[in-house]
Design a protein around this motif. Sequence first.
Motif, PDB file in Angstrom:
ATOM      1  N   UNK A 222       0.761  -1.222   0.001  1.00  0.00           N
ATOM      2  CA  UNK A 222       0.054   0.014   0.050  1.00  0.00           C
ATOM      3  C   UNK A 222       0.641   1.403  -0.021  1.00  0.00           C
ATOM      4  N   UNK A 223       2.203   1.228  -0.156  1.00  0.00           N
ATOM      5  CA  UNK A 223       2.711   2.476  -0.397  1.00  0.00           C
ATOM      6  C   UNK A 223       2.515   3.203  -1.379  1.00  0.00           C
ATOM      7  N   UNK A 224       2.537   4.784  -1.150  1.00  0.00           N
ATOM      8  CA  UNK A 224       1.907   5.397  -2.554  1.00  0.00           C
ATOM      9  C   UNK A 224       2.766   6.930  -2.354  1.00  0.00           C
TER      10      UNK A 224
ATOM     11  N   UNK B 142       4.581  -3.461  -5.897  1.00  0.00           N
ATOM     12  CA  UNK B 142       3.516  -4.307  -5.971  1.00  0.00           C
ATOM     13  C   UNK B 142       2.644  -4.332  -4.460  1.00  0.00           C
ATOM     14  N   UNK B 143       2.148  -5.125  -4.367  1.00  0.00           N
ATOM     15  CA  UNK B 143       1.032  -5.515  -3.252  1.00  0.00           C
ATOM     16  C   UNK B 143       0.360  -4.045  -2.725  1.00  0.00           C
TER      17      UNK B 143
ATOM     18  N   UNK C 179       3.669  -5.476 -10.040  1.00  0.00           N
ATOM     19  CA  UNK C 179       2.790  -6.760  -9.749  1.00  0.00           C
ATOM     20  C   UNK C 179       3.446  -7.842  -9.538  1.00  0.00           C
ATOM     21  N   UNK C 180       3.542  -8.508  -8.072  1.00  0.00           N
ATOM     22  CA  UNK C 180       4.342  -9.406  -7.611  1.00  0.00           C
ATOM     23  C   UNK C 180       3.874 -10.966  -8.029  1.00  0.00           C
TER      24      UNK C 180
ATOM     25  N   UNK D 229      -4.915 -10.349  -6.572  1.00  0.00           N
ATOM     26  CA  UNK D 229      -6.185  -9.397  -7.344  1.00  0.00           C
ATOM     27  C   UNK D 229      -6.445  -8.347  -6.687  1.00  0.00           C
ATOM     28  N   UNK D 230      -5.847  -8.017  -5.470  1.00  0.00           N
ATOM     29  CA  UNK D 230      -5.904  -6.904  -4.720  1.00  0.00           C
ATOM     30  C   UNK D 230      -5.216  -5.539  -5.233  1.00  0.00           C
TER      31      UNK D 230
END
Length: 452
Positions: free
Chosen positions: A263-265, A292-293, A315-316, A321-322
Amino acid sequence: MSLLLLLVLLTFSKCKKGSDVANPENPTDLTEAARYRESSSTTGIKTIDATKASSDGGFSYKVINIPGTSDSESSPSVSTLKVFENGKELGPGHAMHADIRSTGKGLFSHWAGGLYFSASDNSDPRTNGRTYTYSLDGSNTGSIIPPVTPPVTVQPVQTSSAIGFASMDGKTTGGIGGQTVTVTSLSALKNAVESSAAMIIMVSGKITGTGYLNVKSNKSIIGVTGSSLEGVGLMMYGSSNVIVQNMTIRNVVTYSNIIIKEGAHHIWIDHCDLSSDRNHGWDYYDGLLDVGKRADYVTLSWNRLHDSHIPMLIGFGDENTDDIGRLRVTVNSNYFYNVSERQPSTRFGYMHVFNNYLQNGSGYGIGVTMGATVRTDNNYFENQAIPIFTEYNAKPGYVSGAETNIYANSKANRISTAASTWVPAYEYKSQLIAAANVPAVVSAGAGATLTR
């Protein structure tokens, strides 16, 4: 009008140079013919809009209304037409149409005002992303059209001016407003990046160690000229508003050199030099720059990524799919070389990949899978086995802008989905470099090139 239409039909339906095979996609009216009309000029290098070609059966594709004197039954080798694919001359010309259909491999014919041609590797020239040009006056081309614009002077990028997703839905300003500290040891760097306070961290000298440092929010980590981080990676684990700039990070074992996840942004990685080596096999090192994640609003710009099998992953896993609705990442003006694949590899999300120089990749260049939507603009692929590839994970993704790239000495794209119509909402066209200029500009400006 009826008589003129009949003449057009007769001209192209009776072209029998070696075969009378019917044309599967033969334009049958003047409106359709006009779609294929090329420049009437007979001097210099001219561009063919291969996306508008029609299939002539087998490996042969047809473009009508090529100017100049074409071959005919009475003069079967009078045409002076030369055809080029990504700047490399195709041929031989004056080929039998049956041979173009059955053998291909660059054979072509300038016949009755039309060009019948095949790609060098028998791919579909309408979708393989290559640039096709021709000359009638003997002109040769060692480089790709479109026209070259003057080289862009690369200026040091200010910490408040990320291009792309890192500047959307908020800004990425890093540690601005916080204390500025200079660190020269691993312990000092660890204390600074893991602090809860906003901070501008200047990294000086060579710092060595193992593992990774967990970078907290509101940080700018800036390498002083000549500095390096050896064996230690940086991880943004759920943090936000982080800038990493002018850092040289090498040989991180087990972890990627930089990881953005959980969720890093609003993360901006800019003008960094990231590397490992390809001597230890694929499993010894991880990647160089991975996102990712559920990470989001990320810009990766002007970085030099080299000597790695798997430099950049967005995208790991197919199971994540989240990530859908997140992973909005801008990848611009990076220089990939001495790598195998992942330049980058993408899953899910929306990625804008522009003005990157991808040189000497032994696998695929840009991978687009698991429903990822990728817009490409003005990238330069050189010596790439598969420039753009959609087919290697459980399902493909979607690509747009493949025709804006240059594919020099590269094989065909493998894009199995219809072209996307997505373009990013932010303004970027004023920042675009002409694709032909990307190698010179990006190789000179990417990496830890800023003066600090």
